[in-house]
Design a protein around this motif. Structure first.
Motif, mmCIF file in Angstrom:
data_model
loop_
_atom_site.group_PDB
_atom_site.id
_atom_site.type_symbol
_atom_site.label_atom_id
_atom_site.label_comp_id
_atom_site.label_asym_id
_atom_site.label_seq_id
_atom_site.Cartn_x
_atom_site.Cartn_y
_atom_site.Cartn_z
ATOM 1 N N ILE A 133 0.814 -1.220 0.000
ATOM 2 C CA ILE A 133 0.000 0.000 0.000
ATOM 3 C C ILE A 133 0.851 1.276 0.000
ATOM 4 C CG2 ILE A 133 -2.035 -1.076 0.993
ATOM 5 C CD1 ILE A 133 -1.169 -0.221 3.731
ATOM 6 N N SER A 134 2.150 1.147 0.228
ATOM 7 C CA SER A 134 3.015 2.325 0.182
ATOM 8 C C SER A 134 3.365 2.725 -1.257
ATOM 9 C CB SER A 134 4.313 2.072 0.960
ATOM 10 O OG SER A 134 5.046 1.005 0.386
ATOM 11 N N HIS A 135 3.146 1.816 -2.197
ATOM 12 C CA HIS A 135 3.483 2.086 -3.598
ATOM 13 C C HIS A 135 2.261 2.626 -4.341
ATOM 14 C CE1 HIS A 135 5.660 1.674 -7.392
ATOM 15 N NE2 HIS A 135 4.552 1.186 -7.900
ATOM 16 N N THR A 136 2.482 3.558 -5.255
ATOM 17 C CA THR A 136 1.396 4.117 -6.060
ATOM 18 C C THR A 136 1.555 3.677 -7.510
ATOM 19 O OG1 THR A 136 1.217 6.062 -4.616
ATOM 20 C CG2 THR A 136 0.243 6.226 -6.822
ATOM 21 N N LEU A 137 0.566 2.928 -7.995
ATOM 22 C CA LEU A 137 0.579 2.474 -9.382
ATOM 23 C C LEU A 137 0.155 3.572 -10.341
ATOM 24 C CD1 LEU A 137 -1.125 -0.993 -8.854
ATOM 25 C CD2 LEU A 137 1.257 -0.635 -9.535
ATOM 26 N N GLY A 138 -0.581 4.523 -9.817
ATOM 27 C CA GLY A 138 -1.081 5.615 -10.635
ATOM 28 C C GLY A 138 -2.329 6.204 -10.027
ATOM 29 N N HIS A 139 -3.053 6.960 -10.833
ATOM 30 C CA HIS A 139 -4.298 7.584 -10.399
ATOM 31 C C HIS A 139 -5.331 7.446 -11.507
ATOM 32 C CE1 HIS A 139 -1.181 9.596 -8.010
ATOM 33 N NE2 HIS A 139 -2.114 9.824 -7.089
ATOM 34 N N PHE A 140 -6.603 7.351 -11.126
ATOM 35 C CA PHE A 140 -7.665 7.445 -12.121
ATOM 36 C C PHE A 140 -8.493 8.697 -11.860
ATOM 37 C CE2 PHE A 140 -9.762 4.869 -8.779
ATOM 38 C CZ PHE A 140 -11.001 5.503 -8.666
ATOM 39 N N HIS A 141 -9.113 9.186 -12.909
ATOM 40 C CA HIS A 141 -9.909 10.414 -12.828
ATOM 41 C C HIS A 141 -11.368 10.063 -12.552
ATOM 42 C CE1 HIS A 141 -6.946 13.491 -14.240
ATOM 43 N NE2 HIS A 141 -6.333 12.384 -14.633
ATOM 44 N N ALA A 142 -11.836 10.374 -11.359
ATOM 45 C CA ALA A 142 -13.203 10.063 -10.974
ATOM 46 C C ALA A 142 -14.185 11.011 -11.656
ATOM 47 C CB ALA A 142 -13.358 10.160 -9.459
ATOM 48 N N GLY A 143 -15.315 10.467 -12.062
ATOM 49 C CA GLY A 143 -16.331 11.251 -12.745
ATOM 50 C C GLY A 143 -17.486 11.620 -11.830
ATOM 51 N N GLU A 144 -18.458 12.304 -12.414
ATOM 52 C CA GLU A 144 -19.651 12.729 -11.681
ATOM 53 C C GLU A 144 -20.866 12.565 -12.577
ATOM 54 O OE1 GLU A 144 -19.385 17.491 -12.092
ATOM 55 O OE2 GLU A 144 -17.679 16.571 -11.041
#
Length: 543
Positions: free
Chosen positions: A66-77
């Protein structure tokens, strides 16, 4: 324009690679894992063939690191749900009008890309994002998804061939139309193959789709979306969005053109969806198709004739592969008193040999559960068993979330066949055993049948044919997928169509023609070559 009848014969199942030491696939997968960890991704939504970034970035961490970040996704609405529906409906006419061979070859090409160019990238994404070991990823995100694509093309081609008979002077034909509107696909974290199959099976039939994966499966879902685009899927046919459930439901279930939902997830969510759809039914152009595979409290029952080693292996694999996070995972076991001591001793010994850790170490049989919410829920069941006089922990029972969401494979023994962990879905590496009087097999079968509201998978282990026959009959409605002398997991496309009834879903059998019928709307066309010109029938004449 149709220029011929094109054949799509029954395919062979995609071979499962071994990833044994020294194999080229092991090297390739290790390299793909390393590459994925080096390059954090910025993952957009895919709406109408365009990438959409909202700036509301949500981090993705491997459950086992959990200390590693694979990336981010853009949450929608809400507006992105509406945009996805609009894009789907805009694409609908051209997609439905495309020749069958044109549609089919898109998905066959996607299967080929997945089997070759993207195999290790997809497996690595599933391993890192969902904490699956190499074998579990291979049978899921490579083989099963490839099989879904290829077999569904074959199944649909067979459906299209089904035509009515015609009498003299008349020709009848059947058109297998897509549904009128858009289909909503809601997919879970635990199988990348399900994430790919739910939107594509509907799209293959000529439908357009809004696809919402679980947030914990976005990392692998976006790889598959790229594969579909590379295979030639037209813009807007499948739209991949990341929004919360209430927002999704608010827009989709009140939309006039909502035509159906293809769902895998919890029973509670599915029940609420069904209720909402029912309340809104007067809004819709057509009655929506509601297809869902939900929970399970899957059983193994051993007969007094069962082989000890067979029982132990079925339990060890069935309960603890992918940390018990399969809808089909063995969760409750009924062991006869004559072999109970031997089964327990060997099962405990086997579990103690299981290594637990990160997916990069291929020696680890067990990895992490999917997220903190799941970790906390499973831990509560284990803690409850530690304090309850009705239960005792035979092995495991420890857990930690310092580095990842790790829970030891845990076996609980209870003297109460209706104990909490025998009845409630846990969805984690927890198996509960109940030892029954070896001479009361038939009564115990009735207990198995009545204990859970679910009816997804189950297995009977026996060397006595009469006992197998009895179990098969008594438990006819207790499991949609029933196994004899095997673990209750591992359904293969084309071999064991998957799905359960009762509280486990609508049993529309993913991996078979049955599922595809749900995304088709038949129209019968009758053409009369010599139409009558007088209303009078011969019987009206007296002479």
């Amino acid at each position: 324009m149709s220029l011929g009848y094109f054949s799509y014969p029954l395919p062979a199942n995609e071979p499962v690679l071994s990833y044994a030491p020294g194999t080229p696939e092991k090297t390739s997968l290790k390299n793909a894992l390393a590459a994925a960890k080096k390059k954090p991704l910025d993952i957009p939504m895919y709406i109408g063939g365009k990438t959409v970034k909202t700036g509301k970035r949500v981090a993705i961490h491997p459950p086992h690191e959990i200390s590693h970040t694979l990336g981010h996704f853009h949450a929608g609405e809400e507006k992105h749900v509406k945009q996805a529906i609009d894009a789907a409906l805009k694409a609908k006419e051209a997609w439905a009008a495309m020749s069958w061979e044109g549609r089919a070859h898109i998905f066959l090409k996607a299967a080929d890309l997945l089997a070759t160019k993207y195999r290790f990238q997809m497996n690595a994404a599933t391993m890192l994002g969902q904490s699956k070991n190499a074998y579990q990823a291979e049978i899921d995100s490579a083989c099963e998804l490839i099989d879904f694509l290829r077999f569904n093309v074959h199944f649909l081609s067979e459906i299209y061939k089904q035509q009515p008979i015609s009498s003299t002077g008349i020709h009848n034909r059947m058109e297998w139309r897509p549904l009128e509107g858009f289909v909503l696909a809601i997919t879970p974290f635990n199988f990348t193959a399900i994430g790919g199959n739910l939107p594509t099976s509907a799209a293959m039939c000529g439908n357009v789709v809004v696809w919402k994966p679980a947030n914990t499966q976005v990392y692998s879902a976006q790889v598959f979306m790229k594969i579909l685009e590379e295979a030639g899927l037209p813009a807007g046919v499948i739209n991949l969005i990341y929004v919360d459930g209430p927002t999704l439901g608010k827009v989709c279930f009140s939309h006039r053109d909502f035509a159906g939902v293809h769902f895998t997830g919890s029973t509670g969510v599915f029940n609420n969806m069904w209720k909402t759809i029912g309340e809104n039914v007067s809004r819709y152009r057509s009655y929506p198709r509601i297809v869902g595979e939900t929970g399970g409290k899957d059983f193994v029952i051993a007969h007094k004739s069962a082989d000890v080693d067979t029982v132990v292996t079925a339990l060890a694999r069935g309960a603890f592969e992918f940390q018990g996070q399969k809808c089909s995972a063995a969760s409750r076991a009924y062991i006869p008193s004559n072999i109970a001591a031997a089964v327990k001793a060997k099962l405990v010994a086997e579990i103690r040999t299981m290594k637990m850790g990160t997916v990069e170490d291929f020696g680890n049989f067990v990895n992490a559960v999917i997220d903190e919410k799941s970790f906390n829920s499973i831990a509560r069941y284990i803690d409850g068993a530690k304090k309850d006089r009705k239960a005792s922990i035979l092995v495991g029972g420890n857990y930690s979330k310092k580095q990842g969401y790790f829970i030891e494979p845990t076996v609980i023994e209870t003297k109460d066949p209706k104990y909490t962990t025998m009845c409630e879905e846990i969805f984690g590496p927890v198996l509960t055993l109940y030892v029954y009087d070896a001479d009361k097999f038939e009564q115990t079968l009735e207990l198995v049948n009545e204990t859970s509201p679910y009816a997804l998978t189950g297995s009977v282990l026996s060397l006595d044919r009469n006992a197998i026959e009895l179990a098969t009959n008594v438990l006819r409605n207790a499991a949609g997928n029933f196994y004899i002398n095997d673990k209750p997991t591992g359904a293969v496309v084309g071999q064991q169509p998957f799905g359960g009834a009762r509280a486990s879903g609508t049993n529309d059998k993913a991996g078979s023609m049955l599922n595809l019928y749900r995304w088709l709307s038949a129209r019968t066309v009758k053409e009369t070559y010599h139409p009558p010109t007088d209303y009078r029938y011969p019987f009206l004449r007296e002479a």
